[in-house]
Design an enzyme around this catalytic site. Structure first.
Site, PDB file in Angstrom:
ATOM      1  N   GLU A  94       5.975  10.119  34.420  1.00  0.00           N
ATOM      2  CA  GLU A  94       5.058  11.084  33.827  1.00  0.00           C
ATOM      3  C   GLU A  94       3.963  11.558  34.779  1.00  0.00           C
ATOM      4  OE1 GLU A  94       5.280  12.590  31.006  1.00  0.00           O
ATOM      5  OE2 GLU A  94       6.890  11.436  30.044  1.00  0.00           O
ATOM      6  N   SER A 364       7.390  -6.606 -30.338  1.00  0.00           N
ATOM      7  CA  SER A 364       6.936  -7.916 -30.828  1.00  0.00           C
ATOM      8  C   SER A 364       6.260  -8.773 -29.777  1.00  0.00           C
ATOM      9  CB  SER A 364       8.121  -8.679 -31.431  1.00  0.00           C
ATOM     10  OG  SER A 364       8.549  -8.053 -32.624  1.00  0.00           O
TER      11      SER A 364
END
Length: 683
Positions: A94, A364
């Site tokens: 780079e 329930s």
């Protein structure tokens, strides 16, 4: 002739003066420009080397179970934590002059400008690592002169205020390595399932080649192109004397093993649970004036991976092959820690959390809350009510309500609370609500942090007020904790990016929601759903699971036309399961209705396998007694239907059941038609 020479000399002197003045002017302009640039940089200050970082999740033992990121997965690590091979490979490909330039490579810039002018484009790049870092941190990827000028300004400021190593560290932690991975640590974990510090030369060279074109040079997308670029980088490293020929050849001969599958598998751990954690973390940090979007948080959660795996296995095994959905959550009784959570069948198809986000009718499963309120209102397990078919009136006589039982039948005699909860009799529940009053029931719902209605509809006794599985399971967890308040949590601690403790769980002050005695009695009543002794009129709702039980459980099931629930616990753990359809479709087939119980019992048995059975400790003020379930009197050999029940000391029965008080004996003698028995024995 002399005249012409004189004028030529004058012209030369003139142009020389112009040239000198031009150079001086240019130098002055440059000096002013550089001075202005320096002043600008000093005024603007150091640009921050800050990025939104991924936040890491740990389980209850400190093992990493996942991460959370907003747009990009990032982990910031120091230069010393990165393989030296990757540092060299990155510089080689780079920016080989990185440590010698001042942020700009003027020869590359000039070359790039000429190419851009010829092609009339902005295609050619000339960015140094410093410029790339500036772009990664502060700018977009737009290719125009405005962006390039800003990039140069930022690069200049970076070079003034930061060392080369700091700039390189920033670059390696922000560059795009493809697949949403930003920074070397994320990339190394993603591609090779290892830390960036452990990268070999071959792996480092392959990673260093990706940023040039992440979609092109990703080894997952095109291994051949990635390998060719790897070879180029190794050659550059050799040319720049970073590695020897031998090292290069050894790296080229190394077989690259990608372990992306391991990364994917590791990020499938409890996704619904992690979403719940993120929501809770957001609230905690907001209360402290912090923004969760800063990232970098390390969050230790309450997840028990063994519990999570057991839950997922039970769900996978027992869910029918249709669109039926599931919700599952387990909580530690001692502290309210959520140990496992499954919010649906497939997170990839739907991230909607059916544990925390879905409000459904609990049916329930609401009855233990109702009956706990009844225990505070002088009910006992041996309180008998007439449960024959009943039409209830309410709203000052303007409305009626006629509940039915699941099997469509009604008992023809009185029934105790112990029997009623075991077989889930609906008439008993509604009559209980009438007896204690809606206000006391609402108060109990509030204490357990459950939804309630301001209206006085008797159907509330049967669970028609919608609530979440998360809240309902927590309510049961409080009963399991002998009535002590529990606040469910998924978080043990939160650390920021610097490792500082931001939050640490501390248990709240002890608070009794209901008395120890009432909570314990309710627990014992809920063990009755597995008891075969309640099976003449209607079987206990959990008796089908009894053969699979190796431990003592307290639980309650619930059902509506579109929902099935089962929530229960041991002294140490509470678990809740819900099944239904997202659209509220009616549950019709037995597979849909049976999945809930099977998931619950398989989970509970799996996590308690190999452990001693836990017993619920009897608190003071409560006594055990063996009673005849038909009459509620102390059992004798003459009464075959016997069960051990726990009642408060003041509620212990004093009468014994006798041979002649049950209607069953009348029927027995009638079978033989023995004349005179009725007169002789008085019945």
């Amino acid at each position: 002739m002399k005249r012409r020479s004189y004028f030529r000399k004058k012209r030369r002197q003139k142009w020389l003066k112009i040239a000198v003045l031009t150079v001086v002017g240019f130098v002055c302009a440059m000096a002013v420009g550089l001075l202005s640039l320096r002043i600008y940089a000093q005024i603007a200050g150091a640009p921050p080397l800050i990025i939104p970082k991924a936040s890491v999740f740990l389980d209850n033992n400190g093992n990493k179970i996942g991460d959370y990121y907003t747009e990009e997965r990032r982990y910031w690590i120091e230069l010393e934590e990165i393989s030296p091979y990757l540092l060299d490979a990155t510089i080689a490909v780079e920016d080989k002059d990185f440590y010698s330039h001042n942020g700009f490579d003027f020869s590359r810039i000039a070359s790039a400008i000429l190419i851009d002018i010829k092609t009339q484009s902005m295609a050619e790049g000339a960015s140094t690592l410093t410029q790339q870092l500036a772009r990664n941190l502060y700018l977009t990827l737009d290719k125009n002169w405005s962006r390039k000028i800003n990039e140069a300004l930022y690069a200049y400021r970076l070079e003034i205020f930061y060392s080369k190593d700091e700039i390189l560290e920033g670059y390696l932690n922000t560059v795009n390595y493809g697949h949403g991975m930003y920074g070397v640590e994320a990339a190394s974990q993603y591609y090779f399932s290892k830390s960036a510090s452990e990268l070999t030369l071959a792996e480092a060279a392959m990673l260093a080649g990706i940023p040039k074109g992440p979609s092109i040079y990703s080894p997952l997308n095109n291994f051949e192109k990635a390998s060719n670029r790897q070879k180029l980088i190794l050659s550059l490293m050799e040319d720049q004397q970073m590695i020897s020929v031998t090292e290069k050849e050894r790296a080229l001969s190394q077989q690259i093993v990608l372990k992306n599958d391991e990364w994917i598998a590791s990020h499938k751990i409890a996704p619904y649970f992690l979403d719940t954690v993120w929501q809770e973390v957001t609230q905690i940090l907001e209360q402290k004036g912090l923004n969760i979007r800063e990232g970098g948080w390390t969050i230790r959660t309450t997840l028990n991976q063994a519990h999570q795996q057991a839950a997922e296995a039970a769900i996978e095994k027992n869910m029918p092959e249709n669109e039926l959905q599931v919700g599952f959550v387990s909580m530690d009784v001692e502290n309210g820690f959520v140990t496992a959570l499954v919010g649906g069948r497939d997170y990839r198809s739907s991230s909607f959390n059916r544990v925390t986000q879905a409000a459904r009718q609990p049916g329930s499963t609401i009855k233990p809350i109702l009956y706990t309120a009844a225990l505070e209102n002088d009910f006992s397990p041996l309180t008998y009510l007439d449960v024959s078919e009943t039409i209830f009136t309410y709203d000052d006589g303007r409305s009626t309500y006629q509940p039915k039982n699941v099997n469509g039948q009604f008992a023809d005699s009185a029934m105790s609370l112990a029997q009623a909860i075991a077989i889930s009799d609906n008439i008993y529940a509604v009559k209980t609500l009438q007896e204690i009053g809606h206000n006391d029931f609402r108060d109990m719902l509030k204490r357990f942090n459950l939804s309630y209605s301001s209206g006085d509809n008797p159907s509330a006794a049967l669970g028609t007020i919608e609530t979440s599985l998360y809240d309902m399971t927590n309510a049961y967890n409080m009963i399991a904790a002998y009535g002590q308040k529990r606040n469910p949590t998924t978080i043990i601690s939160i650390h920021n990016a610097k490792g500082e403790v931001i939050y640490e769980y501390s248990p709240p002050a002890a608070e009794q929601v209901v008395s120890e005695q009432d909570a314990f009695i309710m627990t014992q009543l809920m063990t009755g759903i597995f008891d075969p002794v309640f099976n003449d009129y209607s079987p206990a709702t959990g008796v089908s699971l009894r053969a699979r039980m190796t431990h003592t459980y307290a639980a309650k099931s619930g059902s509506t036309v579109s929902d099935n629930w089962l929530i229960g616990y041991t002294p140490s753990l509470t678990a809740g399961v819900w099944n239904g359809y997202d659209q509220g479709k009616t549950l019709t087939n037995s597979e849909d209705k049976g999945a809930t119980k099977l998931i619950w019992i398989e989970f509970m048995e799996a996590i308690h396998k190999g452990t001693e059975n836990e017993s619920f400790k009897v608190p003071s003020g409560v006594e055990s007694v063996v009673v005849d379930i038909e009459s509620g009197k102390i059992a004798t050999d003459a009464c075959p239907k016997q069960r051990l029940v726990y009642v408060k000391t003041e509620d212990v029965p004093t009468e014994k059941c006798s041979l002649f008080e049950n209607d069953d004996w009348n029927q027995f003698f009638n079978l033989f038609d023995i004349e005179g028995f009725t007169d002789i024995f008085g019945f």
